[in-house]
Design a protein around this motif. Structure first.
Motif, PDB file in Angstrom:
ATOM      1  N   LEU A  24      -4.118  35.878  47.591  1.00 30.07           N
ATOM      2  CA  LEU A  24      -3.038  35.379  48.444  1.00 30.07           C
ATOM      3  C   LEU A  24      -2.900  33.868  48.334  1.00 30.07           C
ATOM      4  CD1 LEU A  24      -3.461  37.393  51.758  1.00 30.07           C
ATOM      5  CD2 LEU A  24      -1.788  37.692  49.935  1.00 30.07           C
ATOM      6  N   MET A  43       3.264  30.442  59.709  1.00 32.13           N
ATOM      7  CA  MET A  43       3.439  29.480  60.786  1.00 32.13           C
ATOM      8  C   MET A  43       3.581  28.055  60.250  1.00 32.13           C
ATOM      9  SD  MET A  43       3.662  29.370  64.100  1.00 32.13           S
ATOM     10  CE  MET A  43       3.404  31.137  64.085  1.00 32.13           C
ATOM     11  N   LEU A  80      -4.247  37.479  58.478  1.00 32.77           N
ATOM     12  CA  LEU A  80      -4.249  36.184  59.151  1.00 32.77           C
ATOM     13  C   LEU A  80      -3.900  35.055  58.197  1.00 32.77           C
ATOM     14  CD1 LEU A  80      -7.050  35.849  61.806  1.00 32.77           C
ATOM     15  CD2 LEU A  80      -4.595  36.018  62.080  1.00 32.77           C
ATOM     16  N   VAL A  81      -4.317  35.169  56.946  1.00 32.91           N
ATOM     17  CA  VAL A  81      -3.921  34.158  55.969  1.00 32.91           C
ATOM     18  C   VAL A  81      -2.398  34.095  55.886  1.00 32.91           C
ATOM     19  CG1 VAL A  81      -3.846  33.599  53.506  1.00 32.91           C
ATOM     20  CG2 VAL A  81      -6.005  34.228  54.579  1.00 32.91           C
ATOM     21  N   ARG A  82      -1.784  35.277  55.835  1.00 35.62           N
ATOM     22  CA  ARG A  82      -0.330  35.311  55.801  1.00 35.62           C
ATOM     23  C   ARG A  82       0.278  34.710  57.053  1.00 35.62           C
ATOM     24  NH1 ARG A  82       1.665  39.192  52.000  1.00 35.62           N
ATOM     25  NH2 ARG A  82      -0.025  40.471  51.180  1.00 35.62           N
ATOM     26  N   ALA A  83      -0.293  35.074  58.197  1.00 37.95           N
ATOM     27  CA  ALA A  83       0.273  34.603  59.463  1.00 37.95           C
ATOM     28  C   ALA A  83       0.177  33.080  59.565  1.00 37.95           C
ATOM     29  CB  ALA A  83      -0.448  35.258  60.635  1.00 37.95           C
ATOM     30  N   LEU A  84      -0.943  32.540  59.119  1.00 44.98           N
ATOM     31  CA  LEU A  84      -1.111  31.090  59.202  1.00 44.98           C
ATOM     32  C   LEU A  84      -0.162  30.372  58.240  1.00 44.98           C
ATOM     33  CD1 LEU A  84      -2.551  28.631  60.324  1.00 44.98           C
ATOM     34  CD2 LEU A  84      -4.370  28.980  58.662  1.00 44.98           C
ATOM     35  N   ALA A  85      -0.047  30.883  57.033  1.00 42.73           N
ATOM     36  CA  ALA A  85       0.875  30.281  56.078  1.00 42.73           C
ATOM     37  C   ALA A  85       2.304  30.366  56.604  1.00 42.73           C
ATOM     38  CB  ALA A  85       0.757  30.976  54.723  1.00 42.73           C
ATOM     39  N   ARG A  89      -6.816  38.903  55.440  1.00 48.05           N
ATOM     40  CA  ARG A  89      -5.617  38.645  54.648  1.00 48.05           C
ATOM     41  C   ARG A  89      -4.368  38.594  55.519  1.00 48.05           C
ATOM     42  NH1 ARG A  89      -5.935  39.548  49.003  1.00 48.05           N
ATOM     43  NH2 ARG A  89      -3.940  40.621  48.951  1.00 48.05           N
ATOM     44  N   LEU A 125      -5.218  29.472  63.445  1.00 48.49           N
ATOM     45  CA  LEU A 125      -3.861  29.881  63.800  1.00 48.49           C
ATOM     46  C   LEU A 125      -3.532  29.485  65.236  1.00 48.49           C
ATOM     47  CD1 LEU A 125      -1.236  31.326  63.116  1.00 48.49           C
ATOM     48  CD2 LEU A 125      -2.329  33.490  63.708  1.00 48.49           C
TER      49      LEU A 125
END
Lengths: 228, 228
Positions: free
Chosen positions: A93, B144, B137-142, B135, A141
DNA sequence: CGAACCCTTGATGGCGATCAAACGCCGTGG
DNA sequence: CCACGGCGTTTGATCGCCATCAAGGGTTCG
């Protein structure tokens, strides 16, 4: 790579408790490689071929999408990275790039997955590592959603100070623009955030930061009450 | 709780592959409890006593710190939550609250940790689950950090549509203010974001959303190219 | 020595938060 | 049955944080 070569890798929480001969098997199937700065190790979207362990140097993990770019993590030695992509055999990712000349241990993903299945201690360590990484991201986050930029910087400094050796002093790794991207702001605003923190007990001298009034900084930044 | 009582719990990825008698042991040591809406199940900072499995209802996981508050996740049945805190025996990082009348299976943390040590399949499932959650959370942080609010909403809708049954139609769970907090904005701005999306193929009717032009919404929201 | 490049500082603009008010929905009580 | 009040949502007005644009100073490297 031979096992005795890099004892600090074997001492990592991830590999520490596993069976010695299996550890030897993992290391002998892996290779240590040297990379120049600014080199892309892998890119977002690629199939996860290797578990990476940064032995020496500095690596940035970033996400880029739709022309925009943000750094997600700054990896310092000695640490493994992209474990989550490897265990589930999914695409990366994030994109990894060296920031300094770096040495990286490349562990073939299929090999580490196989040994994880065989060794309960390694599997447990993997599970623990992932759980801790997850919690770090939850904090990151929440930080991004609830705090404004100068506060985020203040908390970052407090956190760095607590895990670096010299009390009250922090040495930033990499350029300030990198830190800006990690904290989700522009270089210009990072600079302004540092000026803001000047009235809250922080002194800046290039990449060397001094916290001269910890209480003032805490009051301004309102750090997370739950320890890491 | 007896095992046959809730077959859909046994079919969860987390418990599916483990040994039958050990699964029975886990379930018989756990209890299914009914909670009214708006009840706090646990709070941030408390020691993680139970792994939770939402069987029925709706639960919010939120972080609150320094007077501010943000929702991190909306848990729908049937799903386990706060696995990361349980496996490492660390305090909860989030507060859980029921949004609707809910039934929750409470698995004592010490019990699940013990069985994880005994059952390799369960440990592997735990590892996988944590890696996938990481993974997400990685998406969610990116998300945001890189996208602005209307784009985040658009991507949320596209993602929800892909994992709900009826194509083109989405039913929001909970109130809109909840969704606003999940997406990191105020209720007012969520409302405005919906109006923005009106010119990009989205129709709103209370909690029922219709995507009448998927391509237009995609072009506006620029969804993540890597599938979940 | 010059050319990048990074950092800093200033000026401006936009996204989103806040404040405020009106509308609709719903449950309660007269 | 209807009036009322509470609450969530919507819409509008204003404000503040941060991004963007722009320019100048410092450092590094060719």
């Amino acid at each position: 790579m031979r096992s005795g070569e890099k004892p600090e890798i074997a001492r990592l929480p991830l590999f520490r408790d596993m069976d010695d001969t299996l550890r030897e098997r993992v290391f002998s199937g892996s290779f240590l490689q040297v990379f120049p700065p600014q080199l892309v190790l892998f890119e977002l979207g690629q199939r996860a071929d290797f578990l990476h362990v940064l032995v020496d140097g500095l690596v940035e993990l970033s996400v880029n999408s739709g022309g925009r770019d943000t750094t997600m993590r700054i990896v310092e030695p000695v640490t493994s990275f992209i474990l989550a992509a490897v265990v589930n055999d999914l695409p990366y990712l994030m994109t990894a790039r060296t920031l300094e000349p770096s040495r990286v241990l490349l562990v073939p993903a299929a090999l580490i997955r196989e040994v994880i299945r065989q060794d309960a201690a390694l599997m447990q360590a993997t599970m623990r590592e992932l759980a801790l990484a997850y919690r770090d991201l939850v904090r990151a986050l929440a930080d991004m959603k609830m705090r404004q930029s100068a506060e985020r910087l203040g908390n970052y400094l407090l956190q760095q100070e607590s895990q670096q050796t010299a009390a009250g002093t922090i040495h930033l790794k990499g350029e300030k623009r990198l830190l800006a991207s990690l904290l989700g702001m522009t270089p210009e605003n990072l600079s302004r955030a540092f000026s803001t923190l000047a009235s809250h007990g922080v002194r800046v001298n290039g990449g060397k930061i001094t916290i001269i009034d910890r209480d003032a900084l805490c009051e301004f930044s309102r750090p997370d009450p739950i320890p890491v």
